[in-house]
Design a protein around this motif. Sequence first.
Motif, PDB file in Angstrom:
ATOM      1  N   MET A   1      47.193  56.626  39.453  1.00  0.00           N
ATOM      2  CA  MET A   1      46.329  55.468  39.646  1.00  0.00           C
ATOM      3  C   MET A   1      47.192  54.449  39.936  1.00  0.00           C
ATOM      4  O   MET A   1      48.289  54.243  39.426  1.00  0.00           O
ATOM      5  CB  MET A   1      46.008  55.580  38.017  1.00  0.00           C
ATOM      6  N   THR A   2      46.510  53.582  40.481  1.00  0.00           N
ATOM      7  CA  THR A   2      47.085  52.118  40.943  1.00  0.00           C
ATOM      8  C   THR A   2      46.693  51.384  39.604  1.00  0.00           C
ATOM      9  O   THR A   2      46.204  51.351  38.902  1.00  0.00           O
ATOM     10  CB  THR A   2      46.546  51.691  42.296  1.00  0.00           C
ATOM     11  N   LYS A   3      47.636  50.246  39.891  1.00  0.00           N
ATOM     12  CA  LYS A   3      47.371  49.052  38.941  1.00  0.00           C
ATOM     13  C   LYS A   3      46.095  48.561  38.672  1.00  0.00           C
ATOM     14  O   LYS A   3      45.155  48.241  37.797  1.00  0.00           O
ATOM     15  CB  LYS A   3      48.404  47.893  39.081  1.00  0.00           C
ATOM     16  N   ALA A   4      45.435  48.526  40.097  1.00  0.00           N
ATOM     17  CA  ALA A   4      43.914  48.035  40.081  1.00  0.00           C
ATOM     18  C   ALA A   4      42.915  48.812  39.582  1.00  0.00           C
ATOM     19  O   ALA A   4      41.937  48.418  38.801  1.00  0.00           O
ATOM     20  CB  ALA A   4      43.670  47.680  41.669  1.00  0.00           C
ATOM     21  N   GLU A   5      43.317  50.276  39.905  1.00  0.00           N
ATOM     22  CA  GLU A   5      42.344  51.325  39.105  1.00  0.00           C
ATOM     23  C   GLU A   5      42.511  51.265  37.665  1.00  0.00           C
ATOM     24  O   GLU A   5      41.736  51.396  36.905  1.00  0.00           O
ATOM     25  CB  GLU A   5      42.627  52.714  39.737  1.00  0.00           C
ATOM     26  N   ILE A   6      43.752  51.053  37.226  1.00  0.00           N
ATOM     27  CA  ILE A   6      44.059  51.123  35.708  1.00  0.00           C
ATOM     28  C   ILE A   6      43.237  49.681  35.214  1.00  0.00           C
ATOM     29  O   ILE A   6      42.404  49.876  33.984  1.00  0.00           O
ATOM     30  CB  ILE A   6      45.517  50.861  35.152  1.00  0.00           C
ATOM     31  N   LEU A   7      43.318  48.716  35.908  1.00  0.00           N
ATOM     32  CA  LEU A   7      42.588  47.567  35.225  1.00  0.00           C
ATOM     33  C   LEU A   7      40.876  47.722  35.248  1.00  0.00           C
ATOM     34  O   LEU A   7      40.296  47.132  34.344  1.00  0.00           O
ATOM     35  CB  LEU A   7      42.907  46.098  36.169  1.00  0.00           C
ATOM     36  N   LYS A   8      40.397  48.439  36.425  1.00  0.00           N
ATOM     37  CA  LYS A   8      39.139  48.739  36.411  1.00  0.00           C
ATOM     38  C   LYS A   8      38.655  49.596  35.201  1.00  0.00           C
ATOM     39  O   LYS A   8      37.591  49.466  34.470  1.00  0.00           O
ATOM     40  CB  LYS A   8      38.762  49.484  37.831  1.00  0.00           C
ATOM     41  N   LEU A   9      39.616  50.379  34.931  1.00  0.00           N
ATOM     42  CA  LEU A   9      39.212  51.555  33.706  1.00  0.00           C
ATOM     43  C   LEU A   9      39.240  50.659  32.514  1.00  0.00           C
ATOM     44  O   LEU A   9      38.396  51.062  31.788  1.00  0.00           O
ATOM     45  CB  LEU A   9      40.402  52.427  33.762  1.00  0.00           C
ATOM     46  N   LEU A  10      40.106  49.941  32.269  1.00  0.00           N
ATOM     47  CA  LEU A  10      40.260  49.093  30.947  1.00  0.00           C
ATOM     48  C   LEU A  10      39.062  48.060  31.012  1.00  0.00           C
ATOM     49  O   LEU A  10      38.462  47.923  29.841  1.00  0.00           O
ATOM     50  CB  LEU A  10      41.427  48.300  30.825  1.00  0.00           C
ATOM     51  N   VAL A  11      38.680  47.601  31.944  1.00  0.00           N
ATOM     52  CA  VAL A  11      37.262  46.665  32.169  1.00  0.00           C
ATOM     53  C   VAL A  11      36.273  47.112  31.819  1.00  0.00           C
ATOM     54  O   VAL A  11      35.505  47.023  30.966  1.00  0.00           O
ATOM     55  CB  VAL A  11      37.446  45.775  33.472  1.00  0.00           C
ATOM     56  N   LEU A  12      36.184  48.591  32.527  1.00  0.00           N
ATOM     57  CA  LEU A  12      34.904  49.420  32.199  1.00  0.00           C
ATOM     58  C   LEU A  12      34.642  49.768  30.503  1.00  0.00           C
ATOM     59  O   LEU A  12      33.838  49.809  29.948  1.00  0.00           O
ATOM     60  CB  LEU A  12      34.989  50.872  32.801  1.00  0.00           C
ATOM     61  N   ILE A  13      35.926  50.152  29.908  1.00  0.00           N
ATOM     62  CA  ILE A  13      35.888  50.777  28.555  1.00  0.00           C
ATOM     63  C   ILE A  13      35.472  49.352  27.855  1.00  0.00           C
ATOM     64  O   ILE A  13      34.861  49.395  26.593  1.00  0.00           O
ATOM     65  CB  ILE A  13      37.203  51.141  27.985  1.00  0.00           C
ATOM     66  N   GLU A  14      36.165  48.195  28.030  1.00  0.00           N
ATOM     67  CA  GLU A  14      35.664  46.993  27.175  1.00  0.00           C
ATOM     68  C   GLU A  14      34.644  46.530  27.243  1.00  0.00           C
ATOM     69  O   GLU A  14      34.001  46.012  26.590  1.00  0.00           O
ATOM     70  CB  GLU A  14      36.825  45.991  27.752  1.00  0.00           C
ATOM     71  N   SER A  15      33.946  46.771  28.450  1.00  0.00           N
ATOM     72  CA  SER A  15      32.412  46.166  28.784  1.00  0.00           C
ATOM     73  C   SER A  15      31.655  47.039  28.236  1.00  0.00           C
ATOM     74  O   SER A  15      30.530  46.724  27.584  1.00  0.00           O
ATOM     75  CB  SER A  15      32.170  45.993  30.242  1.00  0.00           C
ATOM     76  N   VAL A  16      31.683  48.536  27.840  1.00  0.00           N
ATOM     77  CA  VAL A  16      30.901  49.486  27.157  1.00  0.00           C
ATOM     78  C   VAL A  16      31.207  49.414  25.645  1.00  0.00           C
ATOM     79  O   VAL A  16      30.265  49.291  24.978  1.00  0.00           O
ATOM     80  CB  VAL A  16      30.995  50.736  27.746  1.00  0.00           C
ATOM     81  N   TYR A  17      32.293  49.105  25.374  1.00  0.00           N
ATOM     82  CA  TYR A  17      32.681  49.167  23.730  1.00  0.00           C
ATOM     83  C   TYR A  17      33.137  47.651  23.445  1.00  0.00           C
ATOM     84  O   TYR A  17      34.301  47.164  23.538  1.00  0.00           O
ATOM     85  CB  TYR A  17      33.824  50.148  23.489  1.00  0.00           C
ATOM     86  N   THR A  18      32.141  46.990  22.787  1.00  0.00           N
ATOM     87  CA  THR A  18      32.325  45.761  22.423  1.00  0.00           C
ATOM     88  C   THR A  18      33.430  45.514  21.435  1.00  0.00           C
ATOM     89  O   THR A  18      34.025  44.473  21.330  1.00  0.00           O
ATOM     90  CB  THR A  18      31.188  44.882  22.031  1.00  0.00           C
ATOM     91  N   ASN A  19      33.782  46.467  20.557  1.00  0.00           N
ATOM     92  CA  ASN A  19      34.822  46.402  19.793  1.00  0.00           C
ATOM     93  C   ASN A  19      36.344  46.780  20.282  1.00  0.00           C
ATOM     94  O   ASN A  19      37.362  46.841  19.368  1.00  0.00           O
ATOM     95  CB  ASN A  19      34.523  47.179  18.497  1.00  0.00           C
TER      96      ASN A  19
END
Length: 101
Positions: free
Chosen positions: A1-19
């Motif tokens: 995974m590239t750094k950009a893909e990792i950031l997309k992954l973390l943004v996705l998780i953070e946007s779905v799970y507000t906590n």
Amino acid sequence: MTKAEILKLLVLIESVYTNFVTKDEIVLFWFKLGPYLDCEKVFGKVRSHIRKSPYPPSVEDLIDFSGDMLMPSLSYAAGERAFRGSIQDSISAWMREYSIR
């Protein structure tokens, strides 16, 4: 995974799970382990987890260290070292690289 893909992954998780809060240590951990991971498999696991669980995924939920999720060039021992290794990068370095300024 590239750094950009990792950031997309973390943004996705953070946007779905507000906590779920993305901390600097989490970003640095994923940057360190990311090059050894298959992006499609990790995103498939996170999509599956989102459908099933009201709680944010742990690293163990997204990565199978038995070898199925890891790229062929990474042995189990190397994966363990990357997983348990110390963070040597400074936090400000990744922030500068990915800031919107």
